[in-house]
Design a protein around this motif. Structure first.
Motif, PDB file in Angstrom:
ATOM      1  N   ARG A   1       2.742  -0.826  -8.575  1.00 31.02           N
ATOM      2  CA  ARG A   1       3.396  -1.963  -7.940  1.00 31.02           C
ATOM      3  C   ARG A   1       4.833  -2.730  -7.589  1.00 31.02           C
ATOM      4  O   ARG A   1       5.679  -2.684  -7.526  1.00 31.02           O
ATOM      5  CB  ARG A   1       2.063  -3.212  -8.000  1.00 31.02           C
ATOM      6  CG  ARG A   1       1.105  -2.956  -8.303  1.00 31.02           C
ATOM      7  CD  ARG A   1       0.604  -3.429  -6.707  1.00 31.02           C
ATOM      8  NE  ARG A   1       1.456  -1.774  -5.209  1.00 31.02           N
ATOM      9  CZ  ARG A   1       0.067  -1.001  -5.406  1.00 31.02           C
ATOM     10  NH1 ARG A   1      -0.776  -0.668  -6.669  1.00 31.02           N
ATOM     11  NH2 ARG A   1       0.637  -0.321  -4.358  1.00 31.02           N
TER      12      ARG A   1
ATOM     13  N   PRO B   1      -4.402   1.311  -2.229  1.00 28.49           N
ATOM     14  CA  PRO B   1      -4.397  -0.293  -2.307  1.00 28.49           C
ATOM     15  C   PRO B   1      -3.537  -1.374  -3.076  1.00 28.49           C
ATOM     16  O   PRO B   1      -3.494  -0.959  -3.969  1.00 28.49           O
ATOM     17  CB  PRO B   1      -5.078  -0.382  -1.529  1.00 28.49           C
ATOM     18  CG  PRO B   1      -6.043   0.368  -2.077  1.00 28.49           C
ATOM     19  CD  PRO B   1      -5.488   1.842  -2.941  1.00 28.49           C
ATOM     20  N   ALA B   2      -2.806  -1.864  -2.394  1.00 32.91           N
ATOM     21  CA  ALA B   2      -2.177  -2.854  -3.539  1.00 32.91           C
ATOM     22  C   ALA B   2      -3.639  -4.000  -4.134  1.00 32.91           C
ATOM     23  O   ALA B   2      -3.024  -4.970  -4.162  1.00 32.91           O
ATOM     24  CB  ALA B   2      -0.914  -3.795  -3.296  1.00 32.91           C
ATOM     25  N   ARG B   3      -3.882  -3.447  -4.831  1.00 30.22           N
ATOM     26  CA  ARG B   3      -4.620  -5.065  -5.271  1.00 30.22           C
ATOM     27  C   ARG B   3      -4.187  -5.364  -6.522  1.00 30.22           C
ATOM     28  O   ARG B   3      -4.069  -4.210  -7.270  1.00 30.22           O
ATOM     29  CB  ARG B   3      -6.457  -4.085  -5.477  1.00 30.22           C
ATOM     30  CG  ARG B   3      -7.435  -3.642  -4.561  1.00 30.22           C
ATOM     31  CD  ARG B   3      -8.002  -2.305  -5.119  1.00 30.22           C
ATOM     32  NE  ARG B   3      -8.127  -1.434  -5.392  1.00 30.22           N
ATOM     33  CZ  ARG B   3      -8.864  -0.069  -4.788  1.00 30.22           C
ATOM     34  NH1 ARG B   3      -8.850   0.317  -4.322  1.00 30.22           N
ATOM     35  NH2 ARG B   3      -8.439   1.033  -6.250  1.00 30.22           N
ATOM     36  N   LEU B   4      -4.877  -6.576  -6.395  1.00 28.73           N
ATOM     37  CA  LEU B   4      -4.271  -7.357  -7.552  1.00 28.73           C
ATOM     38  C   LEU B   4      -4.682  -6.995  -8.542  1.00 28.73           C
ATOM     39  O   LEU B   4      -5.606  -6.930  -9.070  1.00 28.73           O
ATOM     40  CB  LEU B   4      -4.829  -8.747  -6.796  1.00 28.73           C
ATOM     41  CG  LEU B   4      -3.733  -9.944  -8.066  1.00 28.73           C
ATOM     42  CD1 LEU B   4      -2.726  -9.725  -8.183  1.00 28.73           C
ATOM     43  CD2 LEU B   4      -4.765 -11.172  -7.869  1.00 28.73           C
TER      44      LEU B   4
ATOM     45  N   ASP C   1       0.692  -0.991  -0.056  1.00 30.56           N
ATOM     46  CA  ASP C   1      -0.177   0.067  -0.255  1.00 30.56           C
ATOM     47  C   ASP C   1       0.863   1.168  -0.138  1.00 30.56           C
ATOM     48  O   ASP C   1       1.968   1.075   0.642  1.00 30.56           O
ATOM     49  CB  ASP C   1      -1.205  -0.324   1.573  1.00 30.56           C
ATOM     50  CG  ASP C   1      -1.953  -0.653   1.064  1.00 30.56           C
ATOM     51  OD1 ASP C   1      -2.656  -1.825   0.343  1.00 30.56           O
ATOM     52  OD2 ASP C   1      -3.045  -0.479   1.742  1.00 30.56           O
TER      53      ASP C   1
ATOM     54  N   GLU D   1      -7.443   6.989 -11.382  1.00 27.88           N
ATOM     55  CA  GLU D   1      -9.137   6.004 -10.130  1.00 27.88           C
ATOM     56  C   GLU D   1      -9.980   6.946 -10.371  1.00 27.88           C
ATOM     57  O   GLU D   1     -11.704   6.916  -9.380  1.00 27.88           O
ATOM     58  CB  GLU D   1      -8.113   5.535  -8.345  1.00 27.88           C
ATOM     59  CG  GLU D   1      -7.494   4.643  -8.538  1.00 27.88           C
ATOM     60  CD  GLU D   1      -7.535   4.153  -7.200  1.00 27.88           C
ATOM     61  OE1 GLU D   1      -7.725   4.330  -6.418  1.00 27.88           O
ATOM     62  OE2 GLU D   1      -7.121   2.677  -7.496  1.00 27.88           O
TER      63      GLU D   1
ATOM     64  N   ASP E   1      -4.511  -3.423 -10.032  1.00 35.04           N
ATOM     65  CA  ASP E   1      -4.337  -2.545 -10.395  1.00 35.04           C
ATOM     66  C   ASP E   1      -3.376  -1.623 -10.619  1.00 35.04           C
ATOM     67  O   ASP E   1      -2.239  -2.509  -9.272  1.00 35.04           O
ATOM     68  CB  ASP E   1      -4.615  -1.602  -8.959  1.00 35.04           C
ATOM     69  CG  ASP E   1      -6.756  -2.300  -9.803  1.00 35.04           C
ATOM     70  OD1 ASP E   1      -6.976  -2.497 -10.497  1.00 35.04           O
ATOM     71  OD2 ASP E   1      -7.391  -2.114  -8.809  1.00 35.04           O
ATOM     72  N   HIS E   2      -2.665  -0.492 -11.011  1.00 35.64           N
ATOM     73  CA  HIS E   2      -1.655   0.178 -11.187  1.00 35.64           C
ATOM     74  C   HIS E   2      -0.447  -0.607 -11.310  1.00 35.64           C
ATOM     75  O   HIS E   2       0.256  -0.604 -10.182  1.00 35.64           O
ATOM     76  CB  HIS E   2      -1.833   0.986  -9.869  1.00 35.64           C
ATOM     77  CG  HIS E   2      -2.995   1.783  -9.606  1.00 35.64           C
ATOM     78  ND1 HIS E   2      -3.355   2.403 -11.047  1.00 35.64           N
ATOM     79  CD2 HIS E   2      -4.031   2.047  -8.713  1.00 35.64           C
ATOM     80  CE1 HIS E   2      -4.541   2.835 -10.270  1.00 35.64           C
ATOM     81  NE2 HIS E   2      -4.763   2.386  -9.340  1.00 35.64           N
ATOM     82  N   SER E   3      -0.093  -1.570 -12.167  1.00 34.22           N
ATOM     83  CA  SER E   3       1.220  -2.076 -12.295  1.00 34.22           C
ATOM     84  C   SER E   3       1.913  -2.031 -12.213  1.00 34.22           C
ATOM     85  O   SER E   3       3.230  -1.859 -11.931  1.00 34.22           O
ATOM     86  CB  SER E   3       0.941  -3.603 -13.885  1.00 34.22           C
ATOM     87  OG  SER E   3       1.277  -2.604 -14.887  1.00 34.22           O
TER      88      SER E   3
ATOM     89  N   HIS F   1      -4.930   6.844  -0.879  1.00 31.91           N
ATOM     90  CA  HIS F   1      -4.313   5.859  -0.057  1.00 31.91           C
ATOM     91  C   HIS F   1      -4.777   5.262  -1.314  1.00 31.91           C
ATOM     92  O   HIS F   1      -5.782   5.048  -1.995  1.00 31.91           O
ATOM     93  CB  HIS F   1      -4.920   5.770   0.862  1.00 31.91           C
ATOM     94  CG  HIS F   1      -5.090   4.015   1.193  1.00 31.91           C
ATOM     95  ND1 HIS F   1      -5.961   3.268   1.250  1.00 31.91           N
ATOM     96  CD2 HIS F   1      -4.309   2.481   1.168  1.00 31.91           C
ATOM     97  CE1 HIS F   1      -5.919   1.913   1.807  1.00 31.91           C
ATOM     98  NE2 HIS F   1      -4.617   1.473   1.655  1.00 31.91           N
TER      99      HIS F   1
END
Length: 320
Positions: free
Chosen positions: A142, A132-135, A63, A181, A137-139, A130
């Motif tokens: 990450r 979050p490190a959602r699978l 995150d 987003e 998303d936003h590679s 914020h």
């Protein structure tokens, strides 16, 4: 000319100051307020952000949290704290415990900003972003987080060069991700989110950023995008929050501040490059915007860079 890149450049006023900390057991610290933009990246484990207002936010590994206005906030192992309950984080950052199972590993830092240098886009951002490190998303974001974590966890040759560059990359990707987003949630009615993509206002901004020394008028800018003077001024002001001439003046002086900080050009040359016909007129406008004369501003920036360079010697250990 990429206006968004220019926005980023106003944040990167020198190297970011940052610390890496491993924290276990019962812990919590208050950060800020800070004259700039702060950020946190959870490299391992999890914790809670205690925001300036509202409910605590759960954070997990990967995150990213960005505080564009440097607002006072807390980071803690538990949501049952208030900012007032937490001790202020030490100047060098939270303590860095010896590695142990179950620890939370944080990257905490900030970009210091001079008064007047922050782009209006940053003023339009919320107190807390914020991501979050959602699978899936936003590679790109990450990847930047993973690269930062790898260099911080295992110090390698070249870390002193790689880490500041990765920090800047993180900033670019987190602001891109926030814009994406915002666009996905709803199309805003106004503001910089729209201004950067509006075909009329974005084109006018490109003209201003590309050639700030040109003697622009509202009428000429309007004609360049096919609008009347009145229609253009109304549209520009509604999205940017400033009139075209007020923004032009701000951009000229902001560009001059970066030239003073990063180069050796004499004041008269800088004045010409940003559209002032005399050094005196430039110095008067600069002092009105930044509260100090251009020469003194340059000397102060150099002193700050020297101090930051000394602190950067600790980069290999994860502290800056």
């Amino acid at each position: 000319m990429d206006v968004f890149s220019d926005v980023i450049a106003t944040v990167r006023a020198g190297r970011a100051k940052f610390t890496r900390s491993r924290l276990g057991g019962r812990w919590g610290y208050a950060f800020g307020p800070y004259p700039g933009a702060g950020f946190h990246v959870v490299l391992e484990g999890g914790c809670w952000l205690i925001p300036p207002s509202g409910s605590p936010i759960a954070l997990g590994a990967g995150d990213v949290v960005f505080l564009p206005h440097g607002a006072k906030h807390g980071m803690s192992d538990s949501p049952d704290r208030t900012i007032a309950d937490l001790p202020r984080a030490p100047e060098g950052g939270p303590p860095d415990d010896e590695p142990a199972p179950g620890q939370t590993q944080l990257l905490c830092g900030a970009y210091r900003l001079e008064r007047g240098q922050a782009h209006p886009f940053l003023h339009s951002l919320p107190e807390v972003i914020h991501l979050p490190a959602r699978l899936g998303d936003h590679s790109a974001l990450r990847t930047a987080v993973d690269l930062l974590g790898a260099d911080l966890i295992e110090a390698r040759p070249g870390a002193a060069a790689a880490l500041p560059a990765l920090m800047d990359l993180l900033l670019v990707y987190l602001l891109r991700a926030w814009l994406d987003e915002e666009a996905a949630r709803h199309r805003p009615r106004g503001g910089w989110c729209v201004a950067l993509t509006d075909p009329v206002v974005a084109t006018a901004l490109q003209h201003i950023h590309r050639t700030p020394a040109h003697p622009w008028t509202v009428q000429e800018l309007g004609a360049s995008v096919g609008l009347s003077k009145t229609a253009f001024a109304r549209r520009f002001t509604s999205l940017v929050g400033q009139s075209p001439m007020a923004y032009l003046t701000w951009w000229r002086l902001s560009a001059a501040a970066r030239m003073l900080r990063d180069g050796e050009a004499p004041l008269a040359a800088i004045a010409r490059q940003v559209g002032y016909t005399s050094e005196f007129a430039f110095a008067t406008a600069f002092k009105r915007e930044f509260g100090t004369a251009p020469g003194r501003f340059r000397r102060r920036q150099r002193d700050n860079q020297d101090a930051t360079g000394e602190a950067a010697g600790a980069l290999g250990s994860g502290r800056g």
